[in-house]
Design a protein around this motif. Structure first.
Motif, PDB file in Angstrom:
ATOM      1  N   GLY A   1      18.170   4.881  -8.893  1.00 18.45           N
ATOM      2  CA  GLY A   1      17.462   5.623  -9.907  1.00 18.45           C
ATOM      3  C   GLY A   1      15.963   5.815  -9.525  1.00 18.45           C
ATOM      4  O   GLY A   1      15.524   6.795  -9.677  1.00 18.45           O
ATOM      5  N   LEU A   2      15.198   4.969  -9.061  1.00 18.50           N
ATOM      6  CA  LEU A   2      14.081   4.733  -8.633  1.00 18.50           C
ATOM      7  C   LEU A   2      13.719   5.745  -7.416  1.00 18.50           C
ATOM      8  O   LEU A   2      13.078   6.556  -7.158  1.00 18.50           O
ATOM      9  N   THR A   3      14.789   5.695  -6.463  1.00 19.64           N
ATOM     10  CA  THR A   3      14.872   6.484  -5.312  1.00 19.64           C
ATOM     11  C   THR A   3      15.040   7.975  -5.666  1.00 19.64           C
ATOM     12  O   THR A   3      14.353   8.861  -5.163  1.00 19.64           O
ATOM     13  N   GLY A   4      15.718   8.229  -6.488  1.00 20.97           N
ATOM     14  CA  GLY A   4      16.162   9.600  -6.922  1.00 20.97           C
ATOM     15  C   GLY A   4      15.008  10.239  -7.562  1.00 20.97           C
ATOM     16  O   GLY A   4      14.429  11.180  -7.161  1.00 20.97           O
ATOM     17  N   GLY A   5      14.326   9.269  -8.493  1.00 24.58           N
ATOM     18  CA  GLY A   5      12.941   9.723  -9.052  1.00 24.58           C
ATOM     19  C   GLY A   5      11.837  10.145  -8.144  1.00 24.58           C
ATOM     20  O   GLY A   5      11.168  11.042  -8.325  1.00 24.58           O
ATOM     21  N   LEU A   6      11.728   9.187  -7.418  1.00 24.41           N
ATOM     22  CA  LEU A   6      10.612   9.269  -6.243  1.00 24.41           C
ATOM     23  C   LEU A   6      10.929  10.412  -5.257  1.00 24.41           C
ATOM     24  O   LEU A   6      10.011  11.193  -5.024  1.00 24.41           O
ATOM     25  N   LEU A   7      12.168  10.671  -5.235  1.00 27.36           N
ATOM     26  CA  LEU A   7      12.402  11.907  -4.211  1.00 27.36           C
ATOM     27  C   LEU A   7      12.385  13.191  -5.004  1.00 27.36           C
ATOM     28  O   LEU A   7      11.788  14.251  -4.308  1.00 27.36           O
ATOM     29  N   ALA A   8      12.625  13.210  -6.214  1.00 27.53           N
ATOM     30  CA  ALA A   8      12.438  14.419  -6.919  1.00 27.53           C
ATOM     31  C   ALA A   8      11.005  14.933  -6.908  1.00 27.53           C
ATOM     32  O   ALA A   8      10.737  16.128  -7.092  1.00 27.53           O
ATOM     33  N   GLN A   9      10.091  13.828  -6.829  1.00 25.35           N
ATOM     34  CA  GLN A   9       8.468  14.302  -6.858  1.00 25.35           C
ATOM     35  C   GLN A   9       7.959  14.578  -5.648  1.00 25.35           C
ATOM     36  O   GLN A   9       7.122  15.304  -5.390  1.00 25.35           O
ATOM     37  N   ALA A  10       8.688  14.118  -4.510  1.00 23.13           N
ATOM     38  CA  ALA A  10       8.399  14.490  -3.220  1.00 23.13           C
ATOM     39  C   ALA A  10       9.460  15.033  -2.353  1.00 23.13           C
ATOM     40  O   ALA A  10       9.925  14.110  -1.388  1.00 23.13           O
ATOM     41  N   PRO A  11      10.185  15.898  -2.351  1.00 24.99           N
ATOM     42  CA  PRO A  11      11.622  16.310  -2.005  1.00 24.99           C
ATOM     43  C   PRO A  11      11.405  16.464  -0.383  1.00 24.99           C
ATOM     44  O   PRO A  11      12.384  16.245   0.293  1.00 24.99           O
TER      45      PRO A  11
ATOM     46  N   GLU B   1       0.732  -1.278  -0.009  1.00 24.00           N
ATOM     47  CA  GLU B   1       0.182  -0.114  -0.019  1.00 24.00           C
ATOM     48  C   GLU B   1       0.987   1.239   0.029  1.00 24.00           C
ATOM     49  O   GLU B   1       0.316   2.193  -0.297  1.00 24.00           O
ATOM     50  N   VAL B   2       2.110   1.247   0.238  1.00 18.66           N
ATOM     51  CA  VAL B   2       2.953   2.279   0.274  1.00 18.66           C
ATOM     52  C   VAL B   2       2.950   3.078  -1.047  1.00 18.66           C
ATOM     53  O   VAL B   2       3.257   4.035  -1.330  1.00 18.66           O
ATOM     54  N   LEU B   3       2.564   1.909  -2.193  1.00 21.61           N
ATOM     55  CA  LEU B   3       2.914   2.642  -3.597  1.00 21.61           C
ATOM     56  C   LEU B   3       1.309   3.240  -3.867  1.00 21.61           C
ATOM     57  O   LEU B   3       1.247   3.511  -5.173  1.00 21.61           O
ATOM     58  N   ASP B   4       0.263   3.092  -3.108  1.00 22.79           N
ATOM     59  CA  ASP B   4      -0.833   3.736  -3.543  1.00 22.79           C
ATOM     60  C   ASP B   4      -0.965   5.268  -4.059  1.00 22.79           C
ATOM     61  O   ASP B   4      -1.649   5.191  -4.833  1.00 22.79           O
ATOM     62  N   PRO B   5       0.029   5.932  -3.579  1.00 27.91           N
ATOM     63  CA  PRO B   5       0.003   7.397  -4.158  1.00 27.91           C
ATOM     64  C   PRO B   5       0.289   7.341  -5.392  1.00 27.91           C
ATOM     65  O   PRO B   5      -0.080   8.474  -6.300  1.00 27.91           O
ATOM     66  N   LEU B   6       0.968   6.319  -5.969  1.00 28.79           N
ATOM     67  CA  LEU B   6       1.394   6.371  -7.354  1.00 28.79           C
ATOM     68  C   LEU B   6       0.100   5.523  -8.387  1.00 28.79           C
ATOM     69  O   LEU B   6       0.599   5.743  -9.600  1.00 28.79           O
TER      70      LEU B   6
ATOM     71  N   SER C   1      -1.455  19.577 -15.023  1.00 29.16           N
ATOM     72  CA  SER C   1      -0.164  19.327 -14.516  1.00 29.16           C
ATOM     73  C   SER C   1       0.634  19.159 -15.829  1.00 29.16           C
ATOM     74  O   SER C   1       0.066  18.980 -16.891  1.00 29.16           O
ATOM     75  N   ASP C   2       1.801  19.359 -15.502  1.00 25.17           N
ATOM     76  CA  ASP C   2       2.938  19.188 -16.524  1.00 25.17           C
ATOM     77  C   ASP C   2       4.304  18.587 -16.000  1.00 25.17           C
ATOM     78  O   ASP C   2       4.283  18.407 -15.077  1.00 25.17           O
ATOM     79  N   LYS C   3       5.169  18.675 -16.942  1.00 23.84           N
ATOM     80  CA  LYS C   3       6.525  18.055 -16.601  1.00 23.84           C
ATOM     81  C   LYS C   3       7.189  18.455 -15.272  1.00 23.84           C
ATOM     82  O   LYS C   3       7.637  17.863 -14.557  1.00 23.84           O
ATOM     83  N   ARG C   4       6.740  19.799 -15.053  1.00 24.72           N
ATOM     84  CA  ARG C   4       7.468  20.219 -14.042  1.00 24.72           C
ATOM     85  C   ARG C   4       6.930  20.211 -12.586  1.00 24.72           C
ATOM     86  O   ARG C   4       7.238  20.008 -11.563  1.00 24.72           O
ATOM     87  N   THR C   5       5.644  19.630 -12.737  1.00 26.02           N
ATOM     88  CA  THR C   5       4.737  19.062 -11.665  1.00 26.02           C
ATOM     89  C   THR C   5       5.368  18.151 -10.890  1.00 26.02           C
ATOM     90  O   THR C   5       5.222  17.810  -9.659  1.00 26.02           O
ATOM     91  N   TYR C   6       6.304  17.284 -11.618  1.00 25.53           N
ATOM     92  CA  TYR C   6       6.482  15.921 -11.016  1.00 25.53           C
ATOM     93  C   TYR C   6       8.054  15.916 -10.872  1.00 25.53           C
ATOM     94  O   TYR C   6       8.541  14.830 -10.764  1.00 25.53           O
ATOM     95  N   GLY C   7       8.623  17.098 -10.565  1.00 23.18           N
ATOM     96  CA  GLY C   7       9.892  16.977 -10.183  1.00 23.18           C
ATOM     97  C   GLY C   7      10.982  16.942 -11.269  1.00 23.18           C
ATOM     98  O   GLY C   7      10.778  16.466 -12.480  1.00 23.18           O
TER      99      GLY C   7
ATOM    100  N   ALA D   1       9.027  10.720 -12.619  1.00 22.77           N
ATOM    101  CA  ALA D   1       9.594  12.038 -12.642  1.00 22.77           C
ATOM    102  C   ALA D   1       9.465  12.719 -14.072  1.00 22.77           C
ATOM    103  O   ALA D   1       9.441  12.260 -14.919  1.00 22.77           O
ATOM    104  N   GLY D   2       9.240  13.998 -13.698  1.00 27.08           N
ATOM    105  CA  GLY D   2       8.849  14.736 -15.036  1.00 27.08           C
ATOM    106  C   GLY D   2      10.201  15.133 -15.870  1.00 27.08           C
ATOM    107  O   GLY D   2       9.751  15.020 -17.054  1.00 27.08           O
ATOM    108  N   LEU D   3      11.239  15.292 -15.309  1.00 21.53           N
ATOM    109  CA  LEU D   3      12.424  15.720 -16.078  1.00 21.53           C
ATOM    110  C   LEU D   3      13.411  14.708 -15.339  1.00 21.53           C
ATOM    111  O   LEU D   3      13.579  14.841 -14.147  1.00 21.53           O
ATOM    112  N   VAL D   4      14.504  14.472 -16.251  1.00 28.42           N
ATOM    113  CA  VAL D   4      15.738  13.712 -15.580  1.00 28.42           C
ATOM    114  C   VAL D   4      16.789  14.296 -16.363  1.00 28.42           C
ATOM    115  O   VAL D   4      16.787  14.279 -17.680  1.00 28.42           O
TER     116      VAL D   4
END
Length: 487
Positions: free
Chosen positions: A432-442, A229-234, A242-248, A275-278
């Motif tokens: 990479g997953l951790t970084g992308g998820l952190l970018a969305q919820a810093p 259930e920790v993944l439910d927000p996704l 929303s646009d690409k900047r919305t998601y970090g 993540a919106g941008l990498v």
């Protein structure tokens, strides 16, 4: 974190269940039914890693006298319902007459499709389900029980399943499990038992249905198990406006000519994280090939040292852009050149955005540099190297067969995944997953770490169940990330 449930000592679990059920046999029988069926379903899922359960399979149930025996027999009955040609045999290690009422009821339900066996007539089996002792076991093992468990451990068995805890815990002749299925509550011995095999938490809803008196028993537990259930927000709908900047925007600094693949795997995982941008900063000689492989990322070529690492002179490239980032991942494939390490220490020390520090960047002086919030992603060897330098504010993902996230005084344990992850590059994908998820919820470092660990592990389970544990590559893991969110 609501998606993480407390791990209890055996004494606490006994008190919790006594408070939860209050001697109500109707509720206990319903819970036993639920537990047994959950065990069976989990066994059949895990059996997919070795080609799936056969139509004419064989199951041996090792039964004690209490609830674990009932759970095991109900699990066997459930398997027969799914595979009617299954042959089930039951060995009562403490004698059939010792069965408690609910276990006796489970045996009556199973009896039409099962045969009672003596230990002397045991043979080879597809599955052995250990339901002899529960969490109230007290050492030492009875000599006759130890003999049976020893003999079972020597039998040719494709999958050995323990209900709740392996019978005998860590005694010399204790049951050796391939999987242990914790039903309703994870008990603390599971975190250290060498014979428990892979751990699965079967959530039966105990922590949702308990009232205030029950919740008071578990409010201060420092060890917790992560649930899917920790993944439910996704899994929900994203905002329509929303646009690409919305998601970090994740920045990744890494790579070298000696280790080119690591940073590419991190970028590929980050691109699948939502993540919106990498943007990736890598040695300039790698940019053309990497851009062809992952055109969705923005690639910035970094000046190289003579050996092919990142040179100090390139630091202006990051400084000029850092205001755009919401998180920074540094470390994958860097190598350990002195110049590169000095560069990395300076970047970490000056960072104004939350960090994920991985791989070769996990050095004591680097992880202690600066004040930016950070997630560290060490395996056991790296953890030993940096342990004394870790500040209490840092979030640490310690990668082990049971990955543990240290967040302040709380430890979150991830039971997903397995030996299919024992490959080079697994950690690069997790980073990479951790970084992308952190970018969305810093601002939510613990949440980002927890989601990454669970997502990574569940994708590994999907990979192994689809292709097995052996003839796969670690980059195939990325292909199973979408399936996790849609399951």
């Amino acid at each position: 974190m609501n998606a993480a449930h407390p791990i209890l000592t055996c004494a606490e679990a006994k008190e919790f269940e006594a408070t939860l059920f209050a001697g109500n046999e109707v509720a206990e029988w319903a819970a036993m039914q639920q537990a047994g069926r959950a065990v069976a379903d989990a066994i059949l899922k895990d059996f997919e890693e070795i080609c799936g359960f056969p139509n004419e399979g064989t199951v041996l149930v090792l039964a004690g006298k209490g609830h674990n025996a009932g759970d095991a027999m109900i699990a066997a009955q459930r398997i027969v319902e799914r595979y009617p040609l299954t042959c089930v045999e039951v060995v009562f290690l403490l004698g059939e007459r010792t069965l408690r009422p609910l276990a006796q009821r489970a045996w009556r339900d199973l009896q039409p499709t099962a045969a009672k066996r003596t230990a002397a007539k045991m043979r080879s089996y597809d599955v052995v389900i250990d339901g002899v002792f529960g969490f109230q076991f007290r050492a030492p093992l009875d000599e006759s029980v130890a003999k049976v468990l020893h003999d079972v451990n020597e039998l040719p068995v494709r999958l050995r399943a323990a209900v709740d805890l392996p019978s005998g815990l860590d005694e010399a002749d204790a049951f050796r499990a391939d999987f242990t299925y914790a039903t309703g509550i994870v008990k603390t011995p599971l975190l250290t038992l060498p014979n428990a095999g892979r751990l699965r938490y079967l959530d039966l809803g105990f922590f949702q249905i308990g009232g205030k008196s029950v919740c008071n028993l578990i409010s201060d537990k420092l060890d917790r198990v992560l649930t899917s259930e920790v993944l439910d927000p996704l899994r929900g709908l994203r905002a329509s406006r929303s646009d690409k900047r919305t998601y970090g925007h994740l920045f990744i600094v890494g790579g070298s000519r000696g280790y080119p693949g690591a940073v590419l795997m991190s970028v590929l995982a980050a691109l699948h994280s939502g993540a919106g941008l990498v943007t990736a900063f890598v040695p300039e000689s790698l940019v053309a090939a990497f851009a062809a492989r992952a055109p969705e990322a923005m690639w910035v070529g970094w000046p190289e040292t003579p050996e092919g690492g990142l040179a100090l002179e390139g630091s202006h490239l990051l400084r000029a852009r850092i205001a755009r980032a919401t998180a920074l991942l540094i470390g994958p494939g860097l190598g350990r050149e002195a110049e590169t390490m000095a560069l990395v220490k300076d970047i970490v020390g000056q960072s104004s955005v939350p960090l994920v520090i991985d791989a070769d960047a996990l050095q004591p002086d680097i992880v202690a540099a600066g004040t930016a919030p950070r997630i560290l992603t060490p395996h056991a060897g790296e953890f030993a190297r940096i342990e004394r330098a870790i500040t209490k504010e840092a979030i640490t993902i310690k990668k082990d067969p049971v990955t543990c996230i240290h967040s302040g005084t709380t430890r979150y344990h991830g039971f997903f995944g397995g030996p299919v992850l024992a490959r080079g590059g697994s950690g690069d994908i997790l980073a990479g997953l951790t970084g992308g998820l952190l970018a969305q919820a810093p601002a939510d470092l613990t949440g980002a770490a927890a989601r990454a660990v669970v997502w990574h592990g569940m994708a590994a389970d999907h990979l192994a169940r689809t292709h097995g544990q052996v003839a796969v590559t670690i980059t195939q893991l990325i292909d199973f990330l979408p399936a996790v969110l849609r399951s």
